[in-house]
Design an enzyme around this catalytic site. Sequence first.
Site, PDB file in Angstrom:
ATOM      1  N   ASP A  29       0.703  -1.122   0.003  1.00 44.47           N
ATOM      2  CA  ASP A  29      -0.065  -0.152   0.025  1.00 44.47           C
ATOM      3  C   ASP A  29       0.954   1.165  -0.040  1.00 44.47           C
ATOM      4  O   ASP A  29       2.034   1.221   0.604  1.00 44.47           O
ATOM      5  CB  ASP A  29      -0.686   0.041   1.133  1.00 44.47           C
ATOM      6  CG  ASP A  29      -1.947   0.590   1.265  1.00 44.47           C
ATOM      7  OD1 ASP A  29      -2.405   1.400  -0.057  1.00 44.47           O
ATOM      8  OD2 ASP A  29      -2.746   1.153   2.134  1.00 44.47           O
ATOM      9  N   ASN A  77     -10.571  -3.368  -6.334  1.00 44.40           N
ATOM     10  CA  ASN A  77      -9.764  -2.320  -6.984  1.00 44.40           C
ATOM     11  C   ASN A  77     -10.501  -1.917  -8.449  1.00 44.40           C
ATOM     12  O   ASN A  77      -9.925  -0.941  -9.062  1.00 44.40           O
ATOM     13  CB  ASN A  77      -8.148  -2.844  -7.366  1.00 44.40           C
ATOM     14  CG  ASN A  77      -7.354  -2.760  -6.061  1.00 44.40           C
ATOM     15  OD1 ASN A  77      -6.398  -3.517  -5.930  1.00 44.40           O
ATOM     16  ND2 ASN A  77      -7.932  -2.049  -5.135  1.00 44.40           N
TER      17      ASN A  77
HETATM   18  C1  FPP Z   1      -1.738   0.000  -3.497  1.00 46.89           C
HETATM   19  O1  FPP Z   1      -1.169   1.341  -3.631  1.00 46.89           O
HETATM   20  C2  FPP Z   1      -1.172  -0.891  -4.644  1.00 46.89           C
HETATM   21  C3  FPP Z   1      -1.923  -1.270  -5.644  1.00 46.89           C
HETATM   22  C4  FPP Z   1      -3.194  -1.472  -5.920  1.00 46.89           C
HETATM   23  C5  FPP Z   1      -1.023  -2.190  -6.915  1.00 46.89           C
HETATM   24  C6  FPP Z   1      -0.005  -2.858  -6.404  1.00 46.89           C
HETATM   25  C7  FPP Z   1       0.587  -3.264  -7.721  1.00 46.89           C
HETATM   26  C8  FPP Z   1       2.108  -3.590  -7.936  1.00 46.89           C
HETATM   27  C9  FPP Z   1       3.006  -2.877  -7.013  1.00 46.89           C
HETATM   28  C10 FPP Z   1       2.421  -4.175  -9.449  1.00 46.89           C
HETATM   29  C11 FPP Z   1       2.768  -5.534  -8.904  1.00 46.89           C
HETATM   30  C12 FPP Z   1       3.089  -6.242 -10.197  1.00 46.89           C
HETATM   31  C13 FPP Z   1       3.103  -7.942 -10.392  1.00 46.89           C
HETATM   32  C14 FPP Z   1       3.205  -8.356 -11.743  1.00 46.89           C
HETATM   33  C15 FPP Z   1       2.878  -8.573  -9.130  1.00 46.89           C
HETATM   34  P1  FPP Z   1      -2.289   2.510  -3.703  1.00 46.89           P
HETATM   35  O2  FPP Z   1      -2.384   2.858  -5.123  1.00 46.89           O
HETATM   36  O3  FPP Z   1      -3.606   2.122  -3.036  1.00 46.89           O
HETATM   37  O4  FPP Z   1      -1.612   3.575  -2.928  1.00 46.89           O
HETATM   38  P2  FPP Z   1      -2.292   4.918  -2.281  1.00 46.89           P
HETATM   39  O5  FPP Z   1      -3.010   4.116  -0.794  1.00 46.89           O
HETATM   40  O6  FPP Z   1      -1.090   5.743  -1.653  1.00 46.89           O
HETATM   41  O7  FPP Z   1      -3.202   5.404  -3.054  1.00 46.89           O
END
Ligand code: FPP
EC number: 2.5.1.-
Length: 249
Positions: A29, A77
């Site tokens: 996160d 998501n």
């Molecule tokens: C949450 O941060 C993150 C995600 C929903 C996506 C995570 C995915 C990756 C790091 C890519 C992984 C790739 C593979 C192929 C396994 P957020 O967007 O919720 O952050 P925020 O809370 O600051 O808005």
Amino acid sequence: MTAKQRVVYELPADLDPNRLPKHIAVIMDGNGRWAKRRGWPRTMGHRQGVETLKELLRCCRDWGIEALTAYAFSTENWGRPLEEVDFLMALFERVLMRELREMMEEEVRIQFVGNLNALPTSLQAKIEESRESTRNNHGILFNVATNYGGRQEIIRACQEIASQVQQGQLNPDDIDEVLFEKHLYTAGLSHPDLLIRTSGEMRISNFLLWQMAYAEIYVTDTLWPDFDSSEFHLALCSYQKRDRRFGKV
Ligand code: FPP
């Protein structure tokens, strides 16, 4: 970078190699906030998040962790702006293709949990290709939760079991934890010993609800893209101080 050139992570001396978690789950996160703080689009945070995940996977591998499950995309998501969802789907696809050679060199076995049928067909094909190509590798198991929701997984298991009962193949008295687990996406996989969540949120957000019953939870304020091997070291130090009783005294 080839397997021969890459950095090898030494297990820090203060960690007991015999008391490491076998299976680690991670909620990555804070990508959006990390990018926003730099005045960049949220997608830059996801890009950097991939690099962080690669480093963690290598660290786990070098330190002898058997399995890592990463929450890449939840059933919730889909509610994000279409642009971000499309970016993430394309990113997953690119990463799977780009990293396949290295996963083979490093003996990583990749698997996926979640409702994969609802993903774009081109992504489903890459998922299948990477799973098939790496299935006989003998190194760390890298489990990617994609379009995954713990409640959805439990309901799906109930439906499969109910259908077997309806067809007379199963007696309700024979339903126990062992049988139930066989109907989860994670069938055959050990339960996570440790859940790491970055960016300070104290929630499990529908992740591995059944499997997490006795997981130790470690939450850090560090945003996911900044979660490096020294942060991972801190998480493991915290884990090794825990007294895991599994409900006993
Ligand atoms: C949450 O941060 C993150 C995600 C929903 C996506 C995570 C995915 C990756 C790091 C890519 C992984 C790739 C593979 C192929 C396994 P957020 O967007 O919720 O952050 P925020 O809370 O600051 O808005």
